[in-house]
Enzyme design. Structure first.
Site, PDB file in Angstrom:
ATOM      1  CG  ASP A  16      -2.036  -1.034   1.097  1.00 55.67           C
ATOM      2  OD1 ASP A  16      -2.170  -1.632   0.015  1.00 55.67           O
ATOM      3  OD2 ASP A  16      -2.741  -1.262   2.091  1.00 55.67           O
ATOM      4  NE  ARG A  97      -0.339   2.939  13.160  1.00 56.37           N
ATOM      5  CZ  ARG A  97       0.486   1.895  13.148  1.00 56.37           C
ATOM      6  NH1 ARG A  97       1.700   2.029  13.693  1.00 56.37           N
ATOM      7  NH2 ARG A  97       0.139   0.759  12.610  1.00 56.37           N
ATOM      8  CG  ASP A 126      -3.530   2.642  12.786  1.00 59.72           C
ATOM      9  OD1 ASP A 126      -3.612   2.816  14.013  1.00 59.72           O
ATOM     10  OD2 ASP A 126      -3.001   1.640  12.276  1.00 59.72           O
ATOM     11  CB  SER A 178      -4.521  -6.831   8.469  1.00 59.77           C
ATOM     12  OG  SER A 178      -4.031  -5.538   8.723  1.00 59.77           O
TER      13      SER A 178
END
Length: 404
Positions: A16, A97, A126, A178
């Protein structure tokens, strides 16, 4: 698209984020793209990242080792707060994050960038965590979230785009899950886990042994804390990274730290995740044991309420909020006496208390003994109970007088 000359992209080296580089150049007037990859302890996955980012079209690549800062400035404060989201999740992705986004802002300001970009999807948490950090630290920066803009809708679409734009995508057998990994945890979502009725398959776990695979003999570990911070394991003084690495290895060997939760995402849906947190589970348990010994009843109980709110703030991406900072002040005050030693028994996925001691212990054997003592007058309890129970007595008399 609005005019953007230079973008700092949160880059992982995966499919991605690799295709985001040419997509940004194609859709934002051939802007310059600077890739920033954060090392928060995910291991050797970053070795090929620099070359891959450059081949994908990045003008420059930053690979930032943030592991020590991540533990000391994000993980330890959250652990001291006792913050656990919905009673299970130790927030492994949530507090990673903000530190990544903070470093992106610093690089953007250094490089004179106009925008920040990330590869988080429009369904997840996220995107909120990245963007709230940017808004809190550099509100002038534009935020680009390709998953909310482009027409790519599947992995197959992404592979087609990569091939068309000569983005290197190695053909490998991909795990169906994932995953997000750092020194604190490894998370798994998707595939068969999307059905909460499905038990996780044994091959899901990449860090921790299953309890069945763990040794038949228990292990003991002693962890020392100073003002709420872990400082040594089995008498050996260690820095944050070394200490957690040692506990990760020990916990994983004994099947510790597997969590399976169907959690409430901030964006409104439920999702099912399986987390591996061997060292984190041990530290949370040990820290709590020491607080049982050193915090008075009112402080401990109020701190439990604070922990719930603290966890929500971290989960929701509000790390740089005024409330989280204010709660930190309360937590740090409570930790002044959380110093001592905790001994734990690890056995087939279980953490079992095996002793704790502190120079600030509020436990007094002299007061609680069932034997003869000279410090506690048991007759005093009668007056206490009469006063403590007075509201109950008055209410009962009222109900009796009213014929209820």
């Amino acid at each position: 698209m609005s005019e953007v000359k230079k973008v700092v992209l949160a880059y992982s080296g995966g499919l991605d984020t690799s295709i985001i580089i040419p997509w940004l150049k194609e859709n934002y007037q051939n802007c310059e793209v600077i890739a920033m990859c954060a090392d928060v302890g995910q291991g050797d996955e970053l070795v090929p990242v620099r070359e891959k980012a450059l081949k994908s079209g990045a003008s420059k690549v930053y690979i930032e080792d943030l592991t020590k800062e991540f533990l000391e400035d994000y993980v330890w404060p959250t652990m001291k707060a006792g913050a656990v989201y919905e009673g299970k999740y130790l927030l492994g992705t949530s507090f990673a994050r903000p530190i990544i986004a903070k470093r992106m802002v610093e690089i953007a300001e250094k490089e004179g960038a106009d925008a920040i970009a990330h590869g988080a999807t429009g369904k997840g948490n996220d995107q909120v965590r990245f963007e709230l950090t940017v808004k809190a630290l550099a509100p002038q920066l534009k935020i680009i979230a390709p998953w909310r803009e482009w027409d790519i809708r599947s992995r197959e679409d992404a592979i087609d785009y990569a091939e068309k734009h000569n983005v290197p995508v190695p053909v490998t057998k991909k795990r169906p899950y994932s995953m997000d990994r750092n020194i604190w945890h490894l998370s798994h979502e998707g595939a068969d886990l999307e059905n909460p009725w499905n038990a996780p398959l044994d091959d899901v776990y990449m860090v921790t042994k299953t309890p069945e695979q763990a040794p038949d003999k228990a292990a003991y570990v002693e962890i020392a804390f100073e003002k709420g911070l872990p400082v040594s394991v089995d008498g050996e003084k260690l820095g944050a990274v070394e200490l957690l690495t040692k506990l990760n290895e020990l916990g994983a060997h004994h099947g510790i730290g597997i969590t399976d939760i169907t959690e409430n995402r901030l964006v409104g849906m439920k999702s099912r995740g399986v987390y591996e947190n061997p060292g984190g589970a041990i530290l949370y348990y040990a820290h709590r044991e020491l607080e049982y010994l050193t915090l008075d009843r009112a402080t401990l109980h109020y701190k439990e309420q604070v922990a719930i709110k603290y966890a929500e703030l971290v989960y929701d991406g509000m790390w740089f909020s005024q409330l989280r900072e204010a709660l930190d002040a309360f937590v740090n005050s409570t930790q002044q006496t959380v110093t001592g030693l905790v001994r734990l028994k690890l056995y087939k996925g279980n953490i079992i208390s095996a002793g704790s001691k502190s120079p600030y212990s509020l436990y007094s054997e002299e007061f609680v003994t069932f034997g003869r003592d000279e410090v506690y007058n048991q007759q005093d309890a009668e007056g206490f109970i009469n006063l403590f129970g007075l509201p109950l007595k008055v209410r009962a008399l009222m109900q009796k007088g009213a014929g209820k």
